[in-house]
Scaffold this active site. Structure first.
Site, PDB file in Angstrom:
ATOM      1  N   ARG A   4      -3.474   8.870  16.302  1.00 21.61           N
ATOM      2  CA  ARG A   4      -3.831   9.113  14.838  1.00 21.61           C
ATOM      3  C   ARG A   4      -4.631  10.515  14.976  1.00 21.61           C
ATOM      4  O   ARG A   4      -5.041  11.022  16.250  1.00 21.61           O
ATOM      5  CB  ARG A   4      -4.729   8.062  14.345  1.00 21.61           C
TER       6      ARG A   4
ATOM      7  N   TYR B  57       0.771  -1.167   0.057  1.00 18.53           N
ATOM      8  CA  TYR B  57       0.023  -0.027  -0.029  1.00 18.53           C
ATOM      9  C   TYR B  57       0.926   1.418   0.107  1.00 18.53           C
ATOM     10  O   TYR B  57       0.810   2.185  -0.865  1.00 18.53           O
ATOM     11  CB  TYR B  57      -0.721  -0.049   1.159  1.00 18.53           C
TER      12      TYR B  57
ATOM     13  N   ASP C 296       3.587  -0.756  12.469  1.00 23.17           N
ATOM     14  CA  ASP C 296       2.382   0.095  12.758  1.00 23.17           C
ATOM     15  C   ASP C 296       2.945   1.352  13.127  1.00 23.17           C
ATOM     16  O   ASP C 296       3.832   1.584  14.086  1.00 23.17           O
ATOM     17  CB  ASP C 296       1.496  -0.427  13.906  1.00 23.17           C
ATOM     18  N   PRO C 297       2.463   2.522  12.383  1.00 19.58           N
ATOM     19  CA  PRO C 297       3.261   4.011  12.760  1.00 19.58           C
ATOM     20  C   PRO C 297       2.685   4.356  14.163  1.00 19.58           C
ATOM     21  O   PRO C 297       1.687   4.072  14.876  1.00 19.58           O
ATOM     22  CB  PRO C 297       2.436   4.774  11.696  1.00 19.58           C
TER      23      PRO C 297
ATOM     24  N   ARG D  81       0.833  10.004  14.284  1.00 17.97           N
ATOM     25  CA  ARG D  81       0.378  10.802  13.085  1.00 17.97           C
ATOM     26  C   ARG D  81      -0.317  12.069  13.262  1.00 17.97           C
ATOM     27  O   ARG D  81      -1.483  12.081  14.091  1.00 17.97           O
ATOM     28  CB  ARG D  81      -0.749   9.886  12.254  1.00 17.97           C
TER      29      ARG D  81
ATOM     30  N   GLY E  39       3.180   1.320  -3.053  1.00 15.05           N
ATOM     31  CA  GLY E  39       2.387   1.573  -4.277  1.00 15.05           C
ATOM     32  C   GLY E  39       1.869   3.016  -4.423  1.00 15.05           C
ATOM     33  O   GLY E  39       1.999   3.728  -5.368  1.00 15.05           O
TER      34      GLY E  39
HETATM   35  P1  NAD Z   1     -12.466   2.016   0.251  1.00 16.61           P
HETATM   36  O1  NAD Z   1     -11.940   0.507   0.410  1.00 16.61           O
HETATM   37  O2  NAD Z   1     -13.806   1.887   1.018  1.00 16.61           O
HETATM   38  O3  NAD Z   1     -12.709   2.252  -1.451  1.00 16.61           O
HETATM   39  C1  NAD Z   1     -11.667   2.027  -2.446  1.00 16.61           C
HETATM   40  C2  NAD Z   1     -12.763   1.477  -3.530  1.00 16.61           C
HETATM   41  O4  NAD Z   1     -11.683   1.536  -4.512  1.00 16.61           O
HETATM   42  C3  NAD Z   1     -13.677   0.506  -3.260  1.00 16.61           C
HETATM   43  O5  NAD Z   1     -14.967   0.723  -3.764  1.00 16.61           O
HETATM   44  C4  NAD Z   1     -12.974  -0.521  -4.082  1.00 16.61           C
HETATM   45  O6  NAD Z   1     -13.966  -1.630  -4.565  1.00 16.61           O
HETATM   46  C5  NAD Z   1     -12.227   0.063  -5.147  1.00 16.61           C
HETATM   47  N1  NAD Z   1     -11.169  -0.517  -5.960  1.00 16.61           N
HETATM   48  C6  NAD Z   1     -10.085  -1.176  -5.064  1.00 16.61           C
HETATM   49  N2  NAD Z   1      -9.298  -1.522  -5.988  1.00 16.61           N
HETATM   50  C7  NAD Z   1      -9.617  -1.423  -7.341  1.00 16.61           C
HETATM   51  C8  NAD Z   1      -9.218  -1.703  -8.468  1.00 16.61           C
HETATM   52  N3  NAD Z   1      -8.142  -2.570  -8.680  1.00 16.61           N
HETATM   53  N4  NAD Z   1      -9.939  -1.401  -9.445  1.00 16.61           N
HETATM   54  C9  NAD Z   1     -11.048  -0.581  -9.389  1.00 16.61           C
HETATM   55  N5  NAD Z   1     -11.785  -0.269  -8.121  1.00 16.61           N
HETATM   56  C10 NAD Z   1     -11.076  -0.789  -6.999  1.00 16.61           C
HETATM   57  O7  NAD Z   1     -11.609   2.944   0.659  1.00 16.61           O
HETATM   58  P2  NAD Z   1     -11.789   4.497   1.167  1.00 16.61           P
HETATM   59  O8  NAD Z   1     -11.606   4.660   2.566  1.00 16.61           O
HETATM   60  O9  NAD Z   1     -13.155   5.000   0.421  1.00 16.61           O
HETATM   61  O10 NAD Z   1     -10.486   5.038   0.524  1.00 16.61           O
HETATM   62  C11 NAD Z   1     -10.667   5.900  -0.890  1.00 16.61           C
HETATM   63  C12 NAD Z   1      -9.307   6.221  -1.285  1.00 16.61           C
HETATM   64  O11 NAD Z   1      -8.720   6.958  -0.399  1.00 16.61           O
HETATM   65  C13 NAD Z   1      -8.132   4.980  -1.481  1.00 16.61           C
HETATM   66  O12 NAD Z   1      -7.485   5.255  -2.446  1.00 16.61           O
HETATM   67  C14 NAD Z   1      -7.417   5.297  -0.184  1.00 16.61           C
HETATM   68  O13 NAD Z   1      -6.166   4.805  -0.381  1.00 16.61           O
HETATM   69  C15 NAD Z   1      -7.346   6.834   0.130  1.00 16.61           C
HETATM   70  N6  NAD Z   1      -7.076   7.121   1.511  1.00 16.61           N
HETATM   71  C16 NAD Z   1      -8.189   6.678   2.395  1.00 16.61           C
HETATM   72  C17 NAD Z   1      -8.199   7.062   3.639  1.00 16.61           C
HETATM   73  C18 NAD Z   1      -9.241   6.754   4.776  1.00 16.61           C
HETATM   74  O14 NAD Z   1      -8.893   7.170   5.899  1.00 16.61           O
HETATM   75  N7  NAD Z   1     -10.284   6.405   4.118  1.00 16.61           N
HETATM   76  C19 NAD Z   1      -6.861   7.451   4.164  1.00 16.61           C
HETATM   77  C20 NAD Z   1      -5.889   7.666   3.315  1.00 16.61           C
HETATM   78  C21 NAD Z   1      -6.104   7.395   1.906  1.00 16.61           C
HETATM   79  N1  UDP Z   2      -6.029  -0.520  15.965  1.00 18.91           N
HETATM   80  C1  UDP Z   2      -6.317  -0.857  17.095  1.00 18.91           C
HETATM   81  N2  UDP Z   2      -7.210  -1.644  17.167  1.00 18.91           N
HETATM   82  C2  UDP Z   2      -8.253  -2.226  15.856  1.00 18.91           C
HETATM   83  C3  UDP Z   2      -7.818  -1.801  14.746  1.00 18.91           C
HETATM   84  C4  UDP Z   2      -6.577  -0.577  14.753  1.00 18.91           C
HETATM   85  O1  UDP Z   2      -5.692  -0.790  18.107  1.00 18.91           O
HETATM   86  O2  UDP Z   2      -9.122  -2.970  16.339  1.00 18.91           O
HETATM   87  C5  UDP Z   2      -4.769   0.618  15.898  1.00 18.91           C
HETATM   88  C6  UDP Z   2      -3.826   0.459  14.776  1.00 18.91           C
HETATM   89  O3  UDP Z   2      -2.901  -0.795  15.226  1.00 18.91           O
HETATM   90  C7  UDP Z   2      -3.154   1.482  14.697  1.00 18.91           C
HETATM   91  C8  UDP Z   2      -4.675   2.426  14.886  1.00 18.91           C
HETATM   92  O4  UDP Z   2      -5.429   1.727  15.301  1.00 18.91           O
HETATM   93  O5  UDP Z   2      -2.362   1.831  15.501  1.00 18.91           O
HETATM   94  C9  UDP Z   2      -4.863   3.002  13.347  1.00 18.91           C
HETATM   95  O6  UDP Z   2      -5.355   1.998  12.617  1.00 18.91           O
HETATM   96  P1  UDP Z   2      -6.046   1.936  11.390  1.00 18.91           P
HETATM   97  O7  UDP Z   2      -6.075   0.562  10.917  1.00 18.91           O
HETATM   98  O8  UDP Z   2      -7.300   2.530  11.586  1.00 18.91           O
HETATM   99  O9  UDP Z   2      -5.519   2.848  10.342  1.00 18.91           O
HETATM  100  P2  UDP Z   2      -3.772   3.310   9.940  1.00 18.91           P
HETATM  101  O10 UDP Z   2      -2.760   2.346  10.731  1.00 18.91           O
HETATM  102  O11 UDP Z   2      -3.604   2.840   8.502  1.00 18.91           O
HETATM  103  O12 UDP Z   2      -3.791   4.559  10.126  1.00 18.91           O
END
Ligand code: NAD
Ligand code: UDP
Length: 346
Positions: free
Chosen positions: A223, A157, A285-286, A289, A160
């Site tokens: 976070r 992730y 795990d960070p 943030r 990528g």
């Molecule tokens: P989500 O998983 O709900 O949405 C992702 C969507 O992309 C889904 O509908 C999934 O079916 C679609 N998808 C995944 N792989 C695909 C592919 N190869 N081709 C076509 N569709 C595909 O996640 P989200 O929380 O809505 O996140 C949306 C975007 O924002 C993502 O790119 C994510 O990396 C980014 N983002 C979200 C957060 C967050 O906290 N929600 C934080 C950082 C970045």
């Molecule tokens: N986390 C936790 N319990 C859970 C899910 C996540 O303690 O059931 C922690 C996780 O290890 C991280 C933080 O919560 O330290 C945020 O995790 P999340 O998966 O929401 O997002 P990200 O790590 O991608 O910011």
């Protein structure tokens, strides 16, 4: 700053939302359609759903293309702007098929950028705070290059998304595509999946079910949580900004909470017998943030307006509503009379 002239077209072209059936994508589609845009949602439904799209599927200005961004896009999709939100965001989800996750960000982003180049369309990449990895600089400003393990389980992730940013800025510099990159920090709200696996949905669903609240590690890691409406506003403003920023823009809520503080807030808001249970911290795990959002403020006049204490209640209501709907559906599906088991005559 760069300025671009997007291709003139008398008939208003559509906005493509890749990943439009997901949590953020479907909220964005709702907003764009409500504003009068013609919207195409492109999604492979890996973590998205038609349920998220609700009433939109009956809207004449809305359509769905069900496909993977790793496959070549239909060349005839006439678009004026592309939001790339396609990529599972939850660690358990994106780690389930890490090669596909990496390809989604690299090959998928390339396909969408090529499409924008062909159609003179503007492009917005949903990047992430994961670019900063386990950051050594706090809070994180956009000029920090990050501290990412390139070979660990989160790398599919993180790396990528980093590669996707590289592509974005190469297309901006060398191919004259008007590209904007949002680095999104942890965002929550209605339409997260109950099985998403991230902290906000896990804690709320566990508390509603009276199950233990799982805290990974000590729970002292932090976070910064942004409510979905604030995030959608930030994405829309970044896409519409008249001048193209030279670099990425952090979008997130700078208020920082430990995971235990978040769990305590959830326990204050939900009547439950749940208690905290401590489990091992996932690899890489960070620890901390928090976004520095000075750039978003200066360029877009954007800052979040929904504190966590105000965003949690509607999020809890949404999960509670889903639970109620699921249990009434289960009651309806239960047969009223159970047939006796037939004896085999064989
Ligand atoms: P989500 O998983 O709900 O949405 C992702 C969507 O992309 C889904 O509908 C999934 O079916 C679609 N998808 C995944 N792989 C695909 C592919 N190869 N081709 C076509 N569709 C595909 O996640 P989200 O929380 O809505 O996140 C949306 C975007 O924002 C993502 O790119 C994510 O990396 C980014 N983002 C979200 C957060 C967050 O906290 N929600 C934080 C950082 C970045
Ligand atoms: N986390 C936790 N319990 C859970 C899910 C996540 O303690 O059931 C922690 C996780 O290890 C991280 C933080 O919560 O330290 C945020 O995790 P999340 O998966 O929401 O997002 P990200 O790590 O991608 O910011």
């Amino acid at each position: 700053m760069n300025s671009f002239r997007t291709r003139k077209n008398h008939r208003r072209r559509a906005v493509l939302v890749a990943g439009g059936a997901g949590f953020l994508g479907s909220n964005l589609c709702d907003r764009l359609v409500a504003e009068g845009a013609r919207v195409i949602c492109l999604d492979n439904m890996q973590t998205g759903s038609y349920e998220n799209l609700g009433g939109l599927v009956r809207e004449p200005r809305f359509s769905v293309v069900e496909q993977d961004v790793c496959d070549p896009l239909p060349a005839n999709l006439e678009v004026e702007a592309v939001y790339n939100l396609a990529c599972a965001a939850s660690p358990p989800r994106y780690q389930a098929d890490p090669v596909h996750t990496m390809m989604t960000s690299v090959v998928g982003t390339r396909h969408l950028l090529d499409h924008c180049e062909r159609h003179g369309a503007r492009f917005l990449q949903a990047s992430t705070s994961e670019i900063y990895g386990d950051p050594k600089q706090h809070p994180q400003a956009e000029d920090y290059w990050g501290n990412v393990n390139p070979t660990g389980p989160r790398a599919c992730y993180d790396e990528g998304k980093r590669a996707a940013e590289t592509l974005c800025f190469d297309y901006l510099r060398g191919r004259s595509v008007d590209v904007r990159v949002a680095r999104i920090f942890n965002t929550y709200g209605p339409r997260m999946r109950p099985d998403d696996g991230r902290i906000v949905s896990n804690l709320i669903c566990q508390a509603l079910a009276g199950e233990p609240l799982t805290i990974y590690g000590t729970g002292e890691q932090t976070r910064s949580f942004c409510y979905v409406d604030d995030m959608i506003e930030g994405l829309a403003r970044l896409m519409r900004a008249k001048t193209t920023p030279d670099g990425p823009v952090n979008l997130g809520n700078p208020a920082e909470f430990t995971i235990v503080e978040l769990a305590d807030m959830v326990l204050d808001l939900i009547e439950t017998s749940s208690r905290l249970v401590y489990e091992p911290l996932p690899t890489d795990d960070p620890q901390r943030r928090r976004p520095d959002i000075a750039r978003a403020d200066a360029l877009l006049g954007w800052r979040p307006t929904t504190p966590l204490a105000e965003g949690l209640p509607p999020t809890i209501d949404w999960f509670a509503g889903r639970r109620a709907a699921a249990s009434s559906e289960a009651r309806r599906a239960r047969p009223s009379r159970v047939e006796p088991v037939l004896q085999s005559t064989a």
